[in-house]
Scaffold this motif. Structure first.
Motif, PDB file in Angstrom:
ATOM      1  N   VAL A  79       0.969  -1.186   0.018  1.00 46.79           N
ATOM      2  CA  VAL A  79       0.204  -0.037   0.265  1.00 46.79           C
ATOM      3  C   VAL A  79       0.918   1.178  -0.072  1.00 46.79           C
ATOM      4  O   VAL A  79       1.623   1.728   0.965  1.00 46.79           O
ATOM      5  CB  VAL A  79      -0.867   0.048   1.234  1.00 46.79           C
ATOM      6  CG1 VAL A  79      -1.826   1.337   1.296  1.00 46.79           C
ATOM      7  CG2 VAL A  79      -1.799  -1.067   1.446  1.00 46.79           C
ATOM      8  N   PHE A  80       0.833   1.963  -1.119  1.00 49.79           N
ATOM      9  CA  PHE A  80       1.499   3.249  -1.132  1.00 49.79           C
ATOM     10  C   PHE A  80       0.485   4.531  -1.015  1.00 49.79           C
ATOM     11  O   PHE A  80      -0.851   4.254  -1.294  1.00 49.79           O
ATOM     12  CB  PHE A  80       2.046   3.247  -2.591  1.00 49.79           C
ATOM     13  CG  PHE A  80       3.674   2.644  -2.718  1.00 49.79           C
ATOM     14  CD1 PHE A  80       4.634   2.488  -1.907  1.00 49.79           C
ATOM     15  CD2 PHE A  80       3.389   1.542  -3.772  1.00 49.79           C
ATOM     16  CE1 PHE A  80       5.717   1.869  -2.083  1.00 49.79           C
ATOM     17  CE2 PHE A  80       4.366   0.887  -4.279  1.00 49.79           C
ATOM     18  CZ  PHE A  80       5.787   0.883  -3.278  1.00 49.79           C
ATOM     19  N   GLU A  81       0.975   5.759  -0.567  1.00 48.33           N
ATOM     20  CA  GLU A  81       0.093   6.642  -0.787  1.00 48.33           C
ATOM     21  C   GLU A  81       1.000   7.937  -1.277  1.00 48.33           C
ATOM     22  O   GLU A  81       1.977   8.310  -0.950  1.00 48.33           O
ATOM     23  CB  GLU A  81      -0.387   7.003   0.460  1.00 48.33           C
ATOM     24  CG  GLU A  81      -1.279   8.451   0.719  1.00 48.33           C
ATOM     25  CD  GLU A  81      -1.966   8.456   1.915  1.00 48.33           C
ATOM     26  OE1 GLU A  81      -3.191   8.010   2.236  1.00 48.33           O
ATOM     27  OE2 GLU A  81      -1.443   9.248   2.795  1.00 48.33           O
ATOM     28  N   ALA A  82       0.302   8.630  -2.219  1.00 48.78           N
ATOM     29  CA  ALA A  82       0.662   9.915  -2.885  1.00 48.78           C
ATOM     30  C   ALA A  82      -0.011  10.907  -2.306  1.00 48.78           C
ATOM     31  O   ALA A  82      -1.210  11.198  -2.505  1.00 48.78           O
ATOM     32  CB  ALA A  82       0.623   9.610  -4.486  1.00 48.78           C
ATOM     33  N   TYR A  83       0.807  11.860  -1.604  1.00 51.09           N
ATOM     34  CA  TYR A  83       0.188  12.986  -0.748  1.00 51.09           C
ATOM     35  C   TYR A  83       1.309  14.232  -1.019  1.00 51.09           C
ATOM     36  O   TYR A  83       2.240  14.193  -0.611  1.00 51.09           O
ATOM     37  CB  TYR A  83       0.041  12.634   0.744  1.00 51.09           C
ATOM     38  CG  TYR A  83      -0.547  13.802   1.447  1.00 51.09           C
ATOM     39  CD1 TYR A  83      -1.726  14.298   1.469  1.00 51.09           C
ATOM     40  CD2 TYR A  83       0.321  14.519   2.356  1.00 51.09           C
ATOM     41  CE1 TYR A  83      -2.341  15.353   1.939  1.00 51.09           C
ATOM     42  CE2 TYR A  83      -0.033  15.698   3.058  1.00 51.09           C
ATOM     43  CZ  TYR A  83      -1.520  16.028   2.824  1.00 51.09           C
ATOM     44  OH  TYR A  83      -2.084  16.861   3.455  1.00 51.09           O
ATOM     45  N   GLN A 137       4.902  14.012  -1.359  1.00 48.10           N
ATOM     46  CA  GLN A 137       5.654  12.879  -0.960  1.00 48.10           C
ATOM     47  C   GLN A 137       4.901  11.570  -1.098  1.00 48.10           C
ATOM     48  O   GLN A 137       3.861  11.318  -1.297  1.00 48.10           O
ATOM     49  CB  GLN A 137       5.530  13.111   0.502  1.00 48.10           C
ATOM     50  CG  GLN A 137       6.249  12.000   1.650  1.00 48.10           C
ATOM     51  CD  GLN A 137       7.883  12.296   0.872  1.00 48.10           C
ATOM     52  OE1 GLN A 137       8.318  11.454   0.269  1.00 48.10           O
ATOM     53  NE2 GLN A 137       8.773  12.995   1.963  1.00 48.10           N
ATOM     54  N   LEU A 138       5.761  10.491  -1.157  1.00 52.66           N
ATOM     55  CA  LEU A 138       5.340   8.882  -1.252  1.00 52.66           C
ATOM     56  C   LEU A 138       5.402   8.241  -0.104  1.00 52.66           C
ATOM     57  O   LEU A 138       6.593   8.557   0.778  1.00 52.66           O
ATOM     58  CB  LEU A 138       6.024   8.441  -2.523  1.00 52.66           C
ATOM     59  CG  LEU A 138       5.709   8.721  -3.764  1.00 52.66           C
ATOM     60  CD1 LEU A 138       6.739   8.109  -4.839  1.00 52.66           C
ATOM     61  CD2 LEU A 138       4.353   8.478  -4.126  1.00 52.66           C
ATOM     62  N   TYR A 139       4.629   7.473   0.408  1.00 53.17           N
ATOM     63  CA  TYR A 139       4.530   6.841   1.682  1.00 53.17           C
ATOM     64  C   TYR A 139       4.433   5.250   1.470  1.00 53.17           C
ATOM     65  O   TYR A 139       3.432   4.919   0.584  1.00 53.17           O
ATOM     66  CB  TYR A 139       3.621   7.314   2.908  1.00 53.17           C
ATOM     67  CG  TYR A 139       3.951   8.557   3.220  1.00 53.17           C
ATOM     68  CD1 TYR A 139       4.927   8.918   4.440  1.00 53.17           C
ATOM     69  CD2 TYR A 139       3.233   9.598   2.750  1.00 53.17           C
ATOM     70  CE1 TYR A 139       4.956  10.247   4.768  1.00 53.17           C
ATOM     71  CE2 TYR A 139       3.471  11.111   2.975  1.00 53.17           C
ATOM     72  CZ  TYR A 139       4.152  11.314   3.889  1.00 53.17           C
ATOM     73  OH  TYR A 139       4.617  12.489   4.565  1.00 53.17           O
ATOM     74  N   VAL A 140       4.906   4.413   2.149  1.00 56.00           N
ATOM     75  CA  VAL A 140       4.569   2.996   2.214  1.00 56.00           C
ATOM     76  C   VAL A 140       3.935   2.409   3.754  1.00 56.00           C
ATOM     77  O   VAL A 140       4.592   3.209   4.576  1.00 56.00           O
ATOM     78  CB  VAL A 140       5.743   1.898   1.810  1.00 56.00           C
ATOM     79  CG1 VAL A 140       6.801   1.974   2.730  1.00 56.00           C
ATOM     80  CG2 VAL A 140       5.126   0.534   1.488  1.00 56.00           C
ATOM     81  N   VAL A 154      -0.339  -3.795  -6.065  1.00 54.74           N
ATOM     82  CA  VAL A 154      -0.044  -2.496  -5.365  1.00 54.74           C
ATOM     83  C   VAL A 154      -1.373  -1.843  -5.412  1.00 54.74           C
ATOM     84  O   VAL A 154      -2.205  -1.726  -6.234  1.00 54.74           O
ATOM     85  CB  VAL A 154       0.935  -1.506  -6.473  1.00 54.74           C
ATOM     86  CG1 VAL A 154       1.054  -0.182  -5.941  1.00 54.74           C
ATOM     87  CG2 VAL A 154       2.377  -2.251  -6.323  1.00 54.74           C
ATOM     88  N   ILE A 155      -1.604  -1.153  -4.374  1.00 54.41           N
ATOM     89  CA  ILE A 155      -2.660  -0.314  -3.822  1.00 54.41           C
ATOM     90  C   ILE A 155      -2.032   1.124  -3.738  1.00 54.41           C
ATOM     91  O   ILE A 155      -1.179   1.180  -2.942  1.00 54.41           O
ATOM     92  CB  ILE A 155      -3.463  -0.580  -2.593  1.00 54.41           C
ATOM     93  CG1 ILE A 155      -3.853  -2.277  -2.377  1.00 54.41           C
ATOM     94  CG2 ILE A 155      -4.724   0.202  -2.430  1.00 54.41           C
ATOM     95  CD1 ILE A 155      -4.858  -2.676  -3.573  1.00 54.41           C
TER      96      ILE A 155
END
Length: 305
Positions: free
Chosen positions: A187-191, A194-197, A246-247
């Protein structure tokens, strides 16, 4: 004489019966009446709270928990107010904060709920019974049951938990049967820029995927994100963290330049069309309304339902 006595006896029987019924009704009424308040054992000590709260203010999320239990909400934090999952429910609900005490007083709450780090806690307690929770102290399902206790709806909260666990476990079995027991999910996040896992307990559907469905995460994700819950990464190292599936939790306005790079395009999950995107705004909640929505998203993504 007998003719005279019979009507009198009949009247006497009717009177006694009526008195008996009235007495029974009074007893039943007394049984049904519950105290207006009860003592809730919060993590900071006992708090006298309403047995049937009608005007709840939420300062730190938990909005979906309260809504799912059918309790009226009159004020919420900015994140809840702007959460697209609650658009209809929030239409007539005021936006408030722990610093806007005048607005909270105007709303005349009978219960205030927030996280343990909210400001002006002593002043809020003077306005209405205030209960706080420490983020992460309870797991996402236990937290809902605890809020159910606070709202005097523990049975309803537990019933949802039991049902959700059954539904998500079943979906997990079906997904693992389709993608393989050893298939990994990231699970990734694009905010913003920035990118997070994420690990297994930081919303974005992570509790469902890794806990309820028992899907696996890549070793690199375990190493860097499991302990703290999340980890910031650069676009260049995405392949090291990307699982077989990948989410991506994507906020509107987020920098998605990484998706145009060859590094991203050459990730096996991308090449195999195993990337599923969900709206980031609202994904950071772990309440029943959000979890039900995310469960359906995962079932549709992995199983095509």
């Amino acid at each position: 004489m007998k003719k005279v006595l019979f009507p009198l006896v009949l009247i006497l029987i009717l009177v006694i019966s009526a008195c008996s019924n009235n007495s029974s009704e009074k007893k039943d009424s007394a049984k049904k009446e519950e105290p207006k308040t009860f003592t809730y054992e919060s993590e900071t000590g006992p708090v006298e709270v309403p047995s049937n709260p009608k005007r709840v203010i939420l300062l730190s999320g938990f909005t979906g928990n309260v809504l799912s239990l059918g309790v009226n909400v009159v004020g919420v934090d900015v994140w809840s107010k702007n959460n697209p999952t609650f658009t209809e429910e929030m239409k007539d609900v005021a936006e408030v904060s722990d610093e806007n005490l005048e607005k909270i007083i105007e709303l005349n709450p009978d219960l205030i709920i927030g996280l343990s780090n909210i400001k002006n806690l002593d002043k809020l307690k003077e306005i209405a019974p205030t209960v706080t929770y420490t983020w992460g102290k309870l797991d996402y399902l236990s937290q809902h049951v605890e809020i159910g206790k606070l709202l005097n709806k523990e049975k309803e909260a537990q019933a949802w938990v039991d049902d959700f666990k059954a539904r998500s476990e079943k979906a997990g079995e079906e997904i693992r049967a389709k993608i393989g027991e050893d298939a990994t999910v990231t699970v990734f996040e694009a905010y913003d820029k920035q990118l997070y896992v994420f690990g297994n307990n930081w919303a974005r559907g992570t509790e469902i995927l890794y806990q309820a469905m028992n899907l696996k995460m890549p070793e690199k994700v375990k190493e860097m994100a499991l302990k703290d819950g999340y980890y910031a990464v650069s676009a260049e190292v995405l392949p090291e963290y990307a699982g077989d599936y990948v989410i991506i939790s994507k906020y509107a306005g987020a920098d998605i330049a990484f998706q145009k790079t060859n590094t991203y395009k050459n990730i096996p999950a991308v090449k195999n069309n195993h990337v599923y995107e969900m709206e980031g705004n609202g994904a950071s909640f772990s309440d029943p309304v959000t979890l039900d929505k995310q469960l359906e998203f995962f079932k549709k993504s992995f199983l095509g339902e």
